[in-house]
Write a protein that holds these residues in place. Structure first.
Motif, PDB file in Angstrom:
ATOM      1  N   SER A 225       0.847  -1.192   0.000  1.00  0.00           N
ATOM      2  CA  SER A 225       0.000   0.000   0.000  1.00  0.00           C
ATOM      3  C   SER A 225       0.883   1.243   0.000  1.00  0.00           C
ATOM      4  O   SER A 225       2.037   1.203   0.420  1.00  0.00           O
ATOM      5  CB  SER A 225      -0.933   0.021   1.212  1.00  0.00           C
ATOM      6  N   ILE A 226       0.329   2.342  -0.478  1.00  0.00           N
ATOM      7  CA  ILE A 226       0.964   3.654  -0.405  1.00  0.00           C
ATOM      8  C   ILE A 226       0.229   4.455   0.655  1.00  0.00           C
ATOM      9  O   ILE A 226      -1.007   4.565   0.624  1.00  0.00           O
ATOM     10  CB  ILE A 226       0.907   4.384  -1.758  1.00  0.00           C
ATOM     11  N   TYR A 228       0.049   8.019   3.283  1.00  0.00           N
ATOM     12  CA  TYR A 228       0.441   9.385   3.605  1.00  0.00           C
ATOM     13  C   TYR A 228       0.110   9.629   5.076  1.00  0.00           C
ATOM     14  O   TYR A 228      -1.009   9.358   5.524  1.00  0.00           O
ATOM     15  CB  TYR A 228      -0.301  10.394   2.737  1.00  0.00           C
ATOM     16  N   VAL A 248       5.365  10.268   2.921  1.00  0.00           N
ATOM     17  CA  VAL A 248       4.703   9.289   2.064  1.00  0.00           C
ATOM     18  C   VAL A 248       5.555   8.033   2.047  1.00  0.00           C
ATOM     19  O   VAL A 248       6.787   8.108   1.913  1.00  0.00           O
ATOM     20  CB  VAL A 248       4.508   9.829   0.634  1.00  0.00           C
ATOM     21  N   GLN A 249       4.918   6.884   2.192  1.00  0.00           N
ATOM     22  CA  GLN A 249       5.653   5.627   2.262  1.00  0.00           C
ATOM     23  C   GLN A 249       5.001   4.565   1.385  1.00  0.00           C
ATOM     24  O   GLN A 249       3.776   4.555   1.199  1.00  0.00           O
ATOM     25  CB  GLN A 249       5.703   5.097   3.704  1.00  0.00           C
ATOM     26  N   LEU A 250       5.835   3.681   0.866  1.00  0.00           N
ATOM     27  CA  LEU A 250       5.375   2.449   0.249  1.00  0.00           C
ATOM     28  C   LEU A 250       5.521   1.360   1.303  1.00  0.00           C
ATOM     29  O   LEU A 250       6.636   1.066   1.736  1.00  0.00           O
ATOM     30  CB  LEU A 250       6.195   2.111  -0.996  1.00  0.00           C
TER      31      LEU A 250
END
Length: 257
Positions: A225-226, A228, A248-250
Motif C-alpha cells: 500500500s501507499i 500518507y 509518504v511511504q510504500l
C-alpha cells in the motif's frame, strides 16, 4: 546512502460480554545512513504502546481506563549543510559546552523524550456498516514527559556560524482530556484514519496539549500500500510552536492471525 523505514505493528483486541480490552504496540524507524563514521539521521522514529479497557454499560457507551507510552528508539541527529560551532546552555542560561567545526547536531539520546499517559472517563462508540467506525473519550488524564539530555535550537547566528541549544525540562500535566478516533473505509482499497486528542491542564488552561494524526492509505495489493501520514503536535512545555511531520511511504505488511 538512504535506508528504507521498517515497522512492526501488533494489535490485540478482546471482547468478552461487557468487557473490551484493546492493546497496540507500534515500532517504526527509518532514515539516512552516511559513511565516514557519521551518525544515523532518522526521518521516522516512533515507539508507542497503548492499553485501553472499557466496561460497556450498553453497546455504545461505558467507562474506560487507559495507559500509553511513547518515545523514540534512536538518538535524534540533525545534519548541517556547513560546519558550525555548537553552544549548549543549561536551564539557567549558562554556557556548559562548546563544540567547534560540527557537521551534525545531536538533539537527544535514545528514549528521550519519554512520555507516559494515563486517563479515565467515559467512552462512546458508533459503527455504521463496515466502512465507518467512530469513538470518542471524555475524562481526566495525567501526562508526564521525561526529557533526558533533550535540547532544542534557540538561536542560529549565520554570521559566526554558531548554533545555540537550550535544554527542554521534564514536565507533567493533569487535567481534562477529550479524544476522537475516526476510521473510514468508503471503498475496499482506500482507508482514512484520524486520531485527535486534547489535554486541557487545570493549572495552565491557556496551554493545552494537542495531538492530531492523519493516515491515508491506498491499497495496491494484499500486502502492499501507499500511505500518507500527517502528524501535528502542540505542547508549549516542549516547544512553543506547532510541530508538523509528514511523509509518504510504500508499505508492505502481512497479517498473522
Amino acid at each position: 546512502m538512504s535506508a528504507p523505514s521498517s515497522s512492526l505493528e501488533s494489535y490485540f483486541t478482546l471482547g468478552l460480554h461487557k468487557h473490551f480490552l484493546y492493546t497496540r504496540l507500534n515500532a517504526e524507524i527509518g532514515g539516512t545512513i552516511r559513511f565516514e563514521d557519521r551518525p544515523f539521521f532518522t526521518t521516522v522514529d516512533d515507539l508507542n504502546l497503548e492499553l485501553l479497557y472499557t466496561y460497556r454499560v450498553v453497546d455504545w457507551f461505558g467507562p474506560y481506563g487507559r495507559f500509553s507510552f511513547e518515545s523514540n528508539m534512536a538518538p535524534a541527529w540533525q545534519e548541517l549543510a556547513t560546519p558550525h560551532t555548537i553552544q549548549k546552555l543549561d536551564a539557567d542560561g549558562n554556557l556548559i559546552s562548546v563544540l567547534e567545526n560540527q557537521r551534525e547536531l545531536k538533539l537527544s539520546p535514545s528514549f528521550s523524550p519519554l512520555e507516559l499517559n494515563a486517563g479515565a472517563g467515559a467512552r462512546f462508540d458508533y459503527t455504521f456498516g463496515f466502512w465507518l467506525k467512530l469513538s470518542a473519550r471524555l475524562g481526566l488524564a495525567y501526562r508526564h514527559v521525561f526529557t533526558r539530555d533533550l535540547y532544542i535550537v534557540n538561536e542560529i547566528d549565520d554570521d559566526t556560524q554558531t548554533i545555540t541549544l537550550n535544554p527542554v525540562l521534564s514536565s507533567s500535566q493533569f487535567g481534562a482530556e477529550a479524544a476522537l478516533t475516526l476510521d473510514l473505509t468508503p471503498i475496499q482499497w482506500f482507508t482514512l484514519k484520524v486520531d485527535a486528542s486534547l489535554l486541557e491542564p487545570f493549572y495552565n488552561w491557556r496551554n493545552p496539549v494537542v495531538d492530531i494524526d492523519v493516515d491515508a492509505a491506498i491499497r495496491l495489493s494484499s500486502i502492499a500500500s501507499i500511505s500518507y501520514t500527517l502528524r501535528l503536535n502542540y505542547d508549549v512545555q516542549m516547544i512553543d510552536k506547532v510541530q508538523i511531520d509528514q511523509y509518504v511511504q510504500l508499505r508492505f505488511s502481512y497479517k498473522i492471525y
